[in-house]
Design a protein around this motif. Structure first.
Motif, PDB file in Angstrom:
ATOM      1  N   ASP A   1      38.759  41.406  57.688  1.00  0.00           N
ATOM      2  CA  ASP A   1      37.506  40.712  58.029  1.00  0.00           C
ATOM      3  C   ASP A   1      37.268  39.470  57.174  1.00  0.00           C
ATOM      4  O   ASP A   1      36.780  38.452  57.671  1.00  0.00           O
TER       5      ASP A   1
ATOM      6  N   SER B   1      39.531  39.250  47.481  1.00  0.00           N
ATOM      7  CA  SER B   1      40.729  39.747  48.168  1.00  0.00           C
ATOM      8  C   SER B   1      41.910  38.804  47.952  1.00  0.00           C
ATOM      9  O   SER B   1      41.798  37.591  48.147  1.00  0.00           O
TER      10      SER B   1
ATOM     11  N   ASP C   1      48.198  48.433  41.784  1.00  0.00           N
ATOM     12  CA  ASP C   1      49.592  48.753  42.091  1.00  0.00           C
ATOM     13  C   ASP C   1      50.276  49.549  40.967  1.00  0.00           C
ATOM     14  O   ASP C   1      51.376  50.063  41.172  1.00  0.00           O
TER      15      ASP C   1
ATOM     16  N   VAL D   1      40.036  49.565  44.145  1.00  0.00           N
ATOM     17  CA  VAL D   1      40.527  48.555  45.078  1.00  0.00           C
ATOM     18  C   VAL D   1      40.868  49.155  46.446  1.00  0.00           C
ATOM     19  O   VAL D   1      40.416  48.645  47.477  1.00  0.00           O
TER      20      VAL D   1
END
Ligand code: UD1
Length: 433
Positions: free
Chosen positions: A120, A159, A313, A335
């Motif tokens: 989005d 983002s 990550d 996240v």
């Protein structure tokens, strides 16, 4: 793999997957020949190369880690579902295509194993730059027949993907674009550096406000991908978990400051290596860091956040670390909402982990016990491999193709560092993602 390994030795890191794929997309912005160096040898790079070829580019490997991308004057505008579903990063051609062609048709990526991962913010930003958007038969269709126009864009969340897409769109838009609350990951800086070398005018690189003055056209360039900080961080955590001694070469310690600091808190000795004199620059092949660990690590609390916070990550690897540490720790994931899904696989190895929403309480165990487990995504897979290295007996990580997507030559590198790791056929392997 057999548990009880001690990882020791030197290991080089390749360029960042999360950068290289975006740099390849950025090549679309300029007709002519782009040369990329230090591109990791992973499947996602091949998928992105195929995507670029279908758009009319000629992509060829010209040496180890080197990619030549020839982009014609006229390029296509469609990214097909069969490629996008295999690799989410395909969405990053959206911005460059609308900017360059005035039109893009990119399949919607859908969800995956770490969360809903919406687009989005990518779409809202492109609309603000003047594109009209439609959802048609599973595709996002963006149109800007008269080109894009600069705008002030505020991202609700910093983002990474949206910042990259909007940056690549804004560089060719008319007038000035300001992206506020932009992501500032080192991979964004890498992309901005390449775009600047192509002739883009970008201010505020490395901060949360990017100001872009649009230009008419860009020139192709020759660029070297930033080192993969996530792979480098995985080795660092592996050294601590296995009471090992690893020198990670080619890594940029400044991109892992918080991670290395956590490992120091866990009891490790961390030193920078190289980086003085020489012509290799800050992430030359002889610079990096060394992590040594002489005893059982202490548990460390971790909260994942956008850069400069602790990287999401590396969250699965830190859960693996805490699973064998002295004491208990809380790991908070801010996240990706489903990133604890792999925790049940860790529990199969004997880890004690309780999750509640986006918190996980990990109680360190004196031993883990080898078992067959399954990688659900790249990073979960790497976390499970690290856990398997310290678990008693044999651990088999299924769906290892996930791990291959982020770690070129992982098993060979692990063997070089002293681990007893073998690749075996995976009866459950299905070609997906
Ligand atoms: C990239 C990396 C990924 C890394 C992540 C965060 C690639 C291929 N992947 O992913 O490895 O974990 O950065 O460092 O580069 N979100 C929305 N709407 C949007 C965009 C994002 O809701 O339009 C949400 C996502 O669902 C997620 C969060 O924002 O919860 C972070 O996403 P983002 O920073 O965009 O990560 P990616 O670019 O997808």
């Amino acid at each position: 793999m057999l548990g009880g390994a001690r990882l020791a030795g030197a290991v080089p890191v390749a360029g960042a997957k999360n950068s290289a794929l975006k740099l390849m997309a950025a090549a679309l912005l300029a007709p002519g020949t782009t040369l990329l160096e230090r591109v990791p040898a992973i499947l996602d790079v091949e998928i992105m190369a195929e995507l670029l070829r279908r758009l009319g580019a000629d992509v060829a490997g010209t040496g180890p880690g080197q990619l030549r991308i020839e982009v014609p004057q006229q390029i296509g505008h469609q990214a097909d579902y069969d490629l996008v579903r295999r690799m989410r990063a395909s969405i990053s051609v959206l911005g460059p295509l609308v900017a360059r062609v005035g039109r893009a048709q990119v399949a919607l990526p859908g969800g995956d194993a770490i969360g809903s991962r919406g687009v989005d913010l990518h779409l809202a930003g492109l609309e603000q730059l003047g594109a009209t958007l439609a959802h048609e038969h599973g595709y996002i269709v963006a149109r800007a027949p008269r080109g894009l126009a600069g705008a002030n864009i505020w991202l609700d969340f910093p983002s990474v993907g949206a910042t990259e897409n909007l940056l690549m769109a804004a560089v060719l838009a008319r007038g000035t674009t300001v992206i506020d609350n932009a992501a500032r990951e080192p991979e964004i800086c890498d992309l901005a550096q390449m775009l600047s070398a192509m002739g883009a005018k970008i201010d505020g690189v490395g901060t949360s406000t990017l100001e872009v003055i649009g230009v008419d056209h860009l020139e192709p360039t020759h660029h070297t991908t930033v080192a993969d900080r996530i792979v480098a961080g995985t080795w660092a955590i592996g050294a601590v978990m296995t009471h090992g001694d690893i020198t990670v070469l080619g890594a940029v310690p400044a991109h892992l400051e918080l991670v290395l600091d956590k490992l120091t808190q866990a009891g490790a000795d961390v030193d920078r290596v190289g980086g003085t004199g020489g012509t290799d620059g800050p992430d030359g092949p002889d610079t990096g860091f060394r992590v040594r660990m002489a005893h059982r690590p202490r548990a460390v609390d971790v909260v994942t956040l956008p850069w400069p916070g602790f990287p999401t990550d590396l969250q699965p690897m830190v859960i693996a670390l805490n699973s064998v540490a002295e004491g208990a720790a809380m790991v908070t994931e801010n996240v990706f909402e489903s990133r604890f899904m792999f925790v049940n696989e860790m529990v199969r190895l004997g880890a004690s982990i309780r999750t509640d929403g986006h918190h996980a309480v990990v109680r360190g165990q004196s031993r883990l016990s080898g078992a067959p487990v399954r990688a659900t995504d790249i990073r979960a897979g790497a976390g499970l491999v690290l856990a398997g290295l310290v678990a008693d007996g044999v651990t088999t990580v299924g769906q290892a193709f996930h791990v291959d997507r982020g770690y070129p030559g992982f098993d060979a590198q692990l063997r070089e560092l002293g681990a007893d790791v073998r690749r075996v056929p995976d009866p459950y392997e299905v070609g997906q993602e």
